[in-house]
Scaffold this active site. Structure first.
Site, PDB file in Angstrom:
ATOM      1  N   LYS A 157       0.817  -1.227   0.000  1.00  0.00           N
ATOM      2  CA  LYS A 157       0.000   0.000   0.000  1.00  0.00           C
ATOM      3  C   LYS A 157       0.849   1.276   0.000  1.00  0.00           C
ATOM      4  O   LYS A 157       0.641   2.145  -0.831  1.00  0.00           O
ATOM      5  CB  LYS A 157      -0.924   0.032   1.237  1.00  0.00           C
ATOM      6  CG  LYS A 157      -1.906  -1.118   1.308  1.00  0.00           C
ATOM      7  CD  LYS A 157      -2.750  -1.054   2.569  1.00  0.00           C
ATOM      8  CE  LYS A 157      -1.980  -1.150   3.871  1.00  0.00           C
ATOM      9  NZ  LYS A 157      -1.242  -2.414   4.080  1.00  0.00           N
ATOM     10  N   SER A 158       1.781   1.378   0.946  1.00  0.00           N
ATOM     11  CA  SER A 158       2.565   2.617   1.068  1.00  0.00           C
ATOM     12  C   SER A 158       3.427   2.836  -0.173  1.00  0.00           C
ATOM     13  O   SER A 158       3.563   3.973  -0.650  1.00  0.00           O
ATOM     14  CB  SER A 158       3.463   2.564   2.301  1.00  0.00           C
ATOM     15  OG  SER A 158       2.683   2.412   3.451  1.00  0.00           O
ATOM     16  N   SER A 203      -6.870  -1.052   7.200  1.00  0.00           N
ATOM     17  CA  SER A 203      -8.344  -0.932   7.282  1.00  0.00           C
ATOM     18  C   SER A 203      -9.014  -2.288   7.037  1.00  0.00           C
ATOM     19  O   SER A 203      -9.679  -2.474   6.028  1.00  0.00           O
ATOM     20  CB  SER A 203      -8.878   0.155   6.349  1.00  0.00           C
ATOM     21  OG  SER A 203      -8.281   0.201   5.088  1.00  0.00           O
TER      22      SER A 203
HETATM   23  P1  ADP Z   1       2.242  -1.872   3.212  1.00  0.00           P
HETATM   24  O1  ADP Z   1       2.209  -0.364   3.151  1.00  0.00           O
HETATM   25  O2  ADP Z   1       1.028  -2.489   2.585  1.00  0.00           O
HETATM   26  O3  ADP Z   1       2.524  -2.410   4.575  1.00  0.00           O
HETATM   27  P2  ADP Z   1       4.740  -1.629   1.782  1.00  0.00           P
HETATM   28  O4  ADP Z   1       4.384  -0.595   0.756  1.00  0.00           O
HETATM   29  O5  ADP Z   1       5.546  -1.195   2.961  1.00  0.00           O
HETATM   30  O6  ADP Z   1       3.427  -2.384   2.284  1.00  0.00           O
HETATM   31  O7  ADP Z   1       5.439  -2.790   0.987  1.00  0.00           O
HETATM   32  C1  ADP Z   1       5.944  -3.941   1.659  1.00  0.00           C
HETATM   33  C2  ADP Z   1       7.149  -4.461   0.890  1.00  0.00           C
HETATM   34  O8  ADP Z   1       6.731  -4.981  -0.354  1.00  0.00           O
HETATM   35  C3  ADP Z   1       8.190  -3.391   0.615  1.00  0.00           C
HETATM   36  O9  ADP Z   1       9.453  -3.958   0.842  1.00  0.00           O
HETATM   37  C4  ADP Z   1       7.976  -3.085  -0.857  1.00  0.00           C
HETATM   38  O10 ADP Z   1       9.162  -2.676  -1.479  1.00  0.00           O
HETATM   39  C5  ADP Z   1       7.496  -4.418  -1.386  1.00  0.00           C
HETATM   40  N1  ADP Z   1       6.626  -4.315  -2.572  1.00  0.00           N
HETATM   41  C6  ADP Z   1       5.576  -3.508  -2.750  1.00  0.00           C
HETATM   42  N2  ADP Z   1       5.013  -3.697  -3.976  1.00  0.00           N
HETATM   43  C7  ADP Z   1       5.734  -4.670  -4.574  1.00  0.00           C
HETATM   44  C8  ADP Z   1       5.669  -5.328  -5.846  1.00  0.00           C
HETATM   45  N3  ADP Z   1       4.736  -5.026  -6.757  1.00  0.00           N
HETATM   46  N4  ADP Z   1       6.570  -6.284  -6.092  1.00  0.00           N
HETATM   47  C9  ADP Z   1       7.515  -6.602  -5.174  1.00  0.00           C
HETATM   48  N5  ADP Z   1       7.639  -6.034  -3.977  1.00  0.00           N
HETATM   49  C10 ADP Z   1       6.772  -5.065  -3.668  1.00  0.00           C
END
Ligand code: ADP
Length: 198
Positions: free
Chosen positions: A37-38, A105
């Site tokens: 998400k982030s 959420s």
């Molecule tokens: P959330 O906000 O949902 O907790 P993050 O944005 O922090 O998740 O992402 C979690 C991990 O997954 C991070 O290390 C990010 O770089 C990785 N990530 C996010 N999207 C992808 C993707 N499409 N493919 C591979 N890794 C991803």
């Protein structure tokens, strides 16, 4: 509930929107911890800002440093967390900014409340489900949270010891596994263009 308060009318949303030449919108990302998400929210915000479209990201952990520092992760606190974020995203939306929220959420009822709070004031709201299998999220585990949840160090962890109620009718469903972050963000951008939000 406060008494002796009176709503002071603002400039109407359409007047503001005409003057700023931008429409407000709330893009509500939901999904498991580590679903992406982030990361997707950041990519989207950067894209919009590069196009001179005002956008602001409200992030799960970040709001817990300030606005919601008094809240934990019980169901009641999660409900209140989402209620406050909904109200804040509404303010950004009403100011004609594109608010991008990235919060787990996990409860349908809370996301529904967020939607209703927006829609009752005619503020557009779109839900985006960032969908990855829990095994993928757990393998990524960039903050080591799944590991701690498995060890019982973190209680009430979504997907392990607390529920995640997946959306059934999200406007956008992104399976964020085996695609790049750019491709995921592009799915949202395509939708915004198609629906003439940008
Ligand atoms: P959330 O906000 O949902 O907790 P993050 O944005 O922090 O998740 O992402 C979690 C991990 O997954 C991070 O290390 C990010 O770089 C990785 N990530 C996010 N999207 C992808 C993707 N499409 N493919 C591979 N890794 C991803």
């Amino acid at each position: 509930m406060a008494t002796n308060i009176t709503w002071h009318p603002n400039l109407s949303h359409s007047e503001r929107s005409d003057l700023l030449k931008q429409k407000g919108l709330t893009i509500w990302l939901t999904g498991l911890s580590a679903s992406g998400k982030s990361t997707i929210a950041c990519a989207l915000e950067q894209f919009l800002l590069n196009k001179q479209i005002n956008s602001y990201r409200l992030d799960g952990d970040n709001v817990r440093f300030g606005l919601n520092k008094d809240l934990g992760f019980s169901e009641a606190d999660r409900n209140e967390n989402i209620r406050r974020i909904s109200e804040v995203s509404k303010l950004f939306n009403d100011s004609c900014c594109i608010a991008i929220t990235s919060f787990i959420s996990p409860y349908k009822q809370d996301r529904q409340l967020a939607r209703e709070l927006h829609e009752k004031d005619n503020l557009p709201f779109i839900e985006v489900y960032i969908d990855v299998p829990i095994e993928v999220a757990e393998k990524r585990d960039p903050k080591g949270l799944y590991k701690k949840a498995r060890e019982g160090i973190i209680k009430e962890f979504t997907g392990i010891s607390a529920p995640y109620e997946a959306p059934e009718n999200a406007e956008i469903h992104i399976v964020n596994d085996d695609i790049t972050v750019e491709q995921a963000a592009q799915q949202i951008i395509d939708y915004l263009v198609e629906k003439k939000f940008i």
